[in-house]
Design a protein around this motif. Structure first.
Motif, PDB file in Angstrom:
ATOM      1  N   GLY A 153       1.749   1.767   5.669  1.00 13.52           N
ATOM      2  CA  GLY A 153       0.898   1.662   6.835  1.00 13.52           C
ATOM      3  C   GLY A 153      -0.398   0.911   6.541  1.00 13.52           C
ATOM      4  O   GLY A 153      -0.975   1.026   5.451  1.00 13.52           O
ATOM      5  N   ASN A 154      -0.855   0.145   7.527  1.00 12.49           N
ATOM      6  CA  ASN A 154      -2.173  -0.495   7.492  1.00 12.49           C
ATOM      7  C   ASN A 154      -2.386  -1.341   6.247  1.00 12.49           C
ATOM      8  O   ASN A 154      -3.409  -1.209   5.564  1.00 12.49           O
ATOM      9  CB  ASN A 154      -3.281   0.568   7.609  1.00 12.49           C
ATOM     10  CG  ASN A 154      -3.257   1.278   8.946  1.00 12.49           C
ATOM     11  OD1 ASN A 154      -2.239   1.277   9.633  1.00 12.49           O
ATOM     12  ND2 ASN A 154      -4.354   1.882   9.309  1.00 12.49           N
ATOM     13  N   PHE A 187      -3.410   7.464   0.713  1.00 14.60           N
ATOM     14  CA  PHE A 187      -3.522   6.012   0.821  1.00 14.60           C
ATOM     15  C   PHE A 187      -4.043   5.399  -0.467  1.00 14.60           C
ATOM     16  O   PHE A 187      -5.008   5.861  -1.070  1.00 14.60           O
ATOM     17  CB  PHE A 187      -4.447   5.623   1.977  1.00 14.60           C
ATOM     18  CG  PHE A 187      -4.539   4.130   2.157  1.00 14.60           C
ATOM     19  CD1 PHE A 187      -3.500   3.431   2.753  1.00 14.60           C
ATOM     20  CD2 PHE A 187      -5.646   3.426   1.712  1.00 14.60           C
ATOM     21  CE1 PHE A 187      -3.566   2.051   2.909  1.00 14.60           C
ATOM     22  CE2 PHE A 187      -5.730   2.052   1.874  1.00 14.60           C
ATOM     23  CZ  PHE A 187      -4.689   1.368   2.474  1.00 14.60           C
ATOM     24  N   LYS A 188      -3.383   4.309  -0.866  1.00 18.92           N
ATOM     25  CA  LYS A 188      -3.771   3.587  -2.073  1.00 18.92           C
ATOM     26  C   LYS A 188      -3.250   2.162  -1.984  1.00 18.92           C
ATOM     27  O   LYS A 188      -2.136   1.944  -1.519  1.00 18.92           O
ATOM     28  CB  LYS A 188      -3.187   4.286  -3.310  1.00 18.92           C
ATOM     29  CG  LYS A 188      -3.443   3.564  -4.627  1.00 18.92           C
ATOM     30  CD  LYS A 188      -2.731   4.266  -5.778  1.00 18.92           C
ATOM     31  CE  LYS A 188      -2.920   3.509  -7.083  1.00 18.92           C
ATOM     32  NZ  LYS A 188      -2.186   4.157  -8.200  1.00 18.92           N
ATOM     33  N   VAL A 189      -4.041   1.210  -2.436  1.00 12.80           N
ATOM     34  CA  VAL A 189      -3.579  -0.168  -2.573  1.00 12.80           C
ATOM     35  C   VAL A 189      -2.968  -0.307  -3.960  1.00 12.80           C
ATOM     36  O   VAL A 189      -3.611   0.017  -4.961  1.00 12.80           O
ATOM     37  CB  VAL A 189      -4.734  -1.163  -2.384  1.00 12.80           C
ATOM     38  CG1 VAL A 189      -4.241  -2.596  -2.574  1.00 12.80           C
ATOM     39  CG2 VAL A 189      -5.363  -0.996  -1.003  1.00 12.80           C
ATOM     40  N   ARG A 190      -1.741  -0.772  -4.040  1.00 14.06           N
ATOM     41  CA  ARG A 190      -1.038  -0.857  -5.316  1.00 14.06           C
ATOM     42  C   ARG A 190      -1.651  -1.923  -6.223  1.00 14.06           C
ATOM     43  O   ARG A 190      -2.256  -2.886  -5.753  1.00 14.06           O
ATOM     44  CB  ARG A 190       0.445  -1.160  -5.098  1.00 14.06           C
ATOM     45  CG  ARG A 190       1.205  -0.079  -4.341  1.00 14.06           C
ATOM     46  CD  ARG A 190       2.683  -0.430  -4.250  1.00 14.06           C
ATOM     47  NE  ARG A 190       3.307  -0.431  -5.573  1.00 14.06           N
ATOM     48  CZ  ARG A 190       4.332  -1.201  -5.919  1.00 14.06           C
ATOM     49  NH1 ARG A 190       4.836  -2.064  -5.044  1.00 14.06           N
ATOM     50  NH2 ARG A 190       4.862  -1.131  -7.128  1.00 14.06           N
ATOM     51  N   THR A 196       0.841  -1.192   0.000  1.00 15.35           N
ATOM     52  CA  THR A 196       0.000   0.000   0.000  1.00 15.35           C
ATOM     53  C   THR A 196       0.880   1.248   0.000  1.00 15.35           C
ATOM     54  O   THR A 196       2.058   1.193   0.343  1.00 15.35           O
ATOM     55  CB  THR A 196      -0.921   0.043   1.232  1.00 15.35           C
ATOM     56  OG1 THR A 196      -0.106   0.077   2.423  1.00 15.35           O
ATOM     57  CG2 THR A 196      -1.843  -1.164   1.289  1.00 15.35           C
ATOM     58  N   LEU A 197       0.282   2.348  -0.369  1.00 13.52           N
ATOM     59  CA  LEU A 197       0.943   3.643  -0.255  1.00 13.52           C
ATOM     60  C   LEU A 197       0.262   4.412   0.867  1.00 13.52           C
ATOM     61  O   LEU A 197      -0.962   4.568   0.870  1.00 13.52           O
ATOM     62  CB  LEU A 197       0.834   4.438  -1.558  1.00 13.52           C
ATOM     63  CG  LEU A 197       1.344   3.755  -2.826  1.00 13.52           C
ATOM     64  CD1 LEU A 197       1.185   4.685  -4.026  1.00 13.52           C
ATOM     65  CD2 LEU A 197       2.790   3.341  -2.667  1.00 13.52           C
ATOM     66  N   GLY A 198       1.056   4.882   1.820  1.00 15.94           N
ATOM     67  CA  GLY A 198       0.504   5.686   2.892  1.00 15.94           C
ATOM     68  C   GLY A 198      -0.258   4.898   3.938  1.00 15.94           C
ATOM     69  O   GLY A 198      -0.140   3.679   4.039  1.00 15.94           O
ATOM     70  N   CYS A 199      -1.065   5.629   4.707  1.00 15.28           N
ATOM     71  CA  CYS A 199      -1.822   5.068   5.829  1.00 15.28           C
ATOM     72  C   CYS A 199      -3.305   5.280   5.573  1.00 15.28           C
ATOM     73  O   CYS A 199      -3.722   6.373   5.160  1.00 15.28           O
ATOM     74  CB  CYS A 199      -1.397   5.760   7.126  1.00 15.28           C
ATOM     75  SG  CYS A 199      -2.383   5.326   8.573  1.00 15.28           S
ATOM     76  N   SER A 200      -4.096   4.259   5.843  1.00 16.32           N
ATOM     77  CA  SER A 200      -5.541   4.344   5.582  1.00 16.32           C
ATOM     78  C   SER A 200      -6.247   5.297   6.540  1.00 16.32           C
ATOM     79  O   SER A 200      -7.371   5.727   6.267  1.00 16.32           O
ATOM     80  CB  SER A 200      -6.177   2.957   5.661  1.00 16.32           C
ATOM     81  OG  SER A 200      -6.011   2.409   6.957  1.00 16.32           O
ATOM     82  N   ALA A 201      -5.629   5.612   7.665  1.00 16.28           N
ATOM     83  CA  ALA A 201      -6.215   6.555   8.623  1.00 16.28           C
ATOM     84  C   ALA A 201      -5.576   7.936   8.453  1.00 16.28           C
ATOM     85  O   ALA A 201      -6.211   8.892   8.018  1.00 16.28           O
ATOM     86  CB  ALA A 201      -6.026   6.051  10.047  1.00 16.28           C
ATOM     87  N   GLY A 205      -3.776  -1.682  11.620  1.00 16.77           N
ATOM     88  CA  GLY A 205      -4.492  -1.004  12.681  1.00 16.77           C
ATOM     89  C   GLY A 205      -5.399  -1.980  13.408  1.00 16.77           C
ATOM     90  O   GLY A 205      -5.891  -2.951  12.819  1.00 16.77           O
ATOM     91  N   LEU A 206      -5.625  -1.748  14.687  1.00 13.87           N
ATOM     92  CA  LEU A 206      -6.557  -2.602  15.429  1.00 13.87           C
ATOM     93  C   LEU A 206      -7.956  -2.520  14.827  1.00 13.87           C
ATOM     94  O   LEU A 206      -8.707  -3.504  14.831  1.00 13.87           O
ATOM     95  CB  LEU A 206      -6.565  -2.202  16.903  1.00 13.87           C
ATOM     96  CG  LEU A 206      -5.280  -2.556  17.661  1.00 13.87           C
ATOM     97  CD1 LEU A 206      -5.202  -1.801  18.982  1.00 13.87           C
ATOM     98  CD2 LEU A 206      -5.181  -4.056  17.899  1.00 13.87           C
ATOM     99  N   ASN A 207      -8.296  -1.366  14.282  1.00 15.32           N
ATOM    100  CA  ASN A 207      -9.587  -1.244  13.604  1.00 15.32           C
ATOM    101  C   ASN A 207      -9.634  -2.056  12.316  1.00 15.32           C
ATOM    102  O   ASN A 207     -10.712  -2.480  11.879  1.00 15.32           O
ATOM    103  CB  ASN A 207      -9.888   0.225  13.294  1.00 15.32           C
ATOM    104  CG  ASN A 207     -10.449   0.967  14.496  1.00 15.32           C
ATOM    105  OD1 ASN A 207     -11.096   0.370  15.353  1.00 15.32           O
ATOM    106  ND2 ASN A 207     -10.202   2.265  14.572  1.00 15.32           N
ATOM    107  N   ASP A 208      -8.474  -2.280  11.687  1.00 10.04           N
ATOM    108  CA  ASP A 208      -8.448  -3.095  10.465  1.00 10.04           C
ATOM    109  C   ASP A 208      -8.834  -4.534  10.756  1.00 10.04           C
ATOM    110  O   ASP A 208      -9.480  -5.191   9.933  1.00 10.04           O
ATOM    111  CB  ASP A 208      -7.053  -3.052   9.828  1.00 10.04           C
ATOM    112  CG  ASP A 208      -6.703  -1.672   9.308  1.00 10.04           C
ATOM    113  OD1 ASP A 208      -7.619  -0.971   8.836  1.00 10.04           O
ATOM    114  OD2 ASP A 208      -5.523  -1.287   9.373  1.00 10.04           O
ATOM    115  N   PHE A 209      -8.434  -5.050  11.932  1.00  8.44           N
ATOM    116  CA  PHE A 209      -8.876  -6.386  12.328  1.00  8.44           C
ATOM    117  C   PHE A 209     -10.399  -6.434  12.422  1.00  8.44           C
ATOM    118  O   PHE A 209     -11.045  -7.382  11.965  1.00  8.44           O
ATOM    119  CB  PHE A 209      -8.278  -6.778  13.682  1.00  8.44           C
ATOM    120  CG  PHE A 209      -6.791  -7.003  13.673  1.00  8.44           C
ATOM    121  CD1 PHE A 209      -6.206  -7.852  12.750  1.00  8.44           C
ATOM    122  CD2 PHE A 209      -5.981  -6.374  14.601  1.00  8.44           C
ATOM    123  CE1 PHE A 209      -4.835  -8.073  12.751  1.00  8.44           C
ATOM    124  CE2 PHE A 209      -4.607  -6.585  14.621  1.00  8.44           C
ATOM    125  CZ  PHE A 209      -4.033  -7.433  13.686  1.00  8.44           C
TER     126      PHE A 209
END
Length: 290
Positions: free
Chosen positions: A71-72, A41-44, A22-27, A103-107
């Motif tokens: 991140g994330n 944020f971006k998924v490659r 990924t690029l960056g952080c999702s949060a 991230g814990l929220n990602d779980f």
């Protein structure tokens, strides 16, 4: 490898090869962090990731450990991640460890069944930022996570069998909320019981919201003594088995080892450092940006 933007990995992953998923952080809202301010944020694209994996195979004849960045990474779709793990297994069959930031929220945003699929596909370990167990501090730093959500995320990771390291920050409550921050954080850790923990002393990152709050006098930096007292409180009250990565470069005392086996020795070192600084109790902590 042509990594995009600034690249970060945990200090425990110094010997791992890095593959950018990924690029960056999702949060990317935390007031103390500027790690991924240089990108959105971006998924490659999967094809680009596969090309990188194949290129790395040419560079390395043997790979023991892989760390997935940025991140994330866990924020990516499960089917996408399973394809990445399948490619990693076929390309690096000798690799015994694949880790990522999550991230814990990602779980929480995945099902336990999905998390188990990822574990079975080769996910060995995740690194998650708890930062604080204090609801007021979490709100102040714009973590967008409650203590209850943190507990739920950890429960799901444990149920799936995913080993997790939680990091948190001594001093994040500032001078005025030091005790509340460490007491709530310690209590939450005792409830969550992560496999490993990594405390680090607060470092003000250039260009962050927190840096501006410090300059305006809205956030008062903690003292060296307070940082040590936070670690003292933590070590006095942790009551579960875990591995302690207390050797971050900004920590006043460098500690690394298994708890509870090393707990008494760690406390002795922290108490000794407190004794040395007892006459300079107002000296503000000095740390360096990441």
């Amino acid at each position: 490898m042509n990594y995009q933007g600034k690249v970060y990995r945990p200090w425990a992953e110094a010997k791992s090869i890095l593959i950018q998923i990924t690029l960056g952080c999702s949060a990317n809202t935390c007031t103390f962090c500027s790690m991924f301010d240089d990108k959105r944020f971006k998924v490659r694209e999967l094809e680009d990731v596969f090309n990188d994996i194949e290129r790395l195979r040419h560079y390395y004849s043997h790979v023991d450990s892989i760390f997935l960045i940025d991140g994330n990474v866990m924020a990516a779709r499960t089917d996408y991640l399973l394809k990445v793990f399948d490619k990693l297994r076929s390309t690096f069959p000798e690799c015994s460890k694949v880790s990522m930031y999550s991230g814990l929220n990602d779980f929480r945003r995945k099902s336990v069944a999905e998390l188990k699929e990822l574990k079975d596909a080769g996910l060995t370990m995740t690194y998650s930022g708890l930062e604080s167990g204090d609801r007021q501090v979490l709100n102040k730093i714009k973590k967008n996570m409650s203590p209850e959500q943190a507990i739920k995320g950890m429960q799901m990771a444990k149920e799936a069998g995913i080993q997790t390291l939680l990091s948190f920050i001594f001093g994040l409550g500032g001078k005025e909320r030091s005790h509340e921050h460490i007491a709530a954080t310690t209590d939450l850790l005792n409830q969550m019981q992560p496999d490993e923990i990594a405390p680090m002393a607060l470092a003000i990152q250039p260009g962050t919201v927190l840096e501006q709050e410090v300059k305006r006098g809205e956030f008062i930096m903690p003292t060296e003594l307070q940082i040590l007292q936070e670690e003292q409180y933590l070590l006095n009250h942790l009551d579960f088995n875990t591995f302690y990565w207390g050797d971050h470069g900004n920590n006043i005392v460098s500690l690394k080892g298994a708890l509870p086996d090393c707990q008494a020795g760690f406390l002795a070192k922290v108490n000794s450092a407190i004794d040395v600084r007892s006459q300079a109790e107002d000296r503000v902590i000095q740390t360096f940006s990441w």
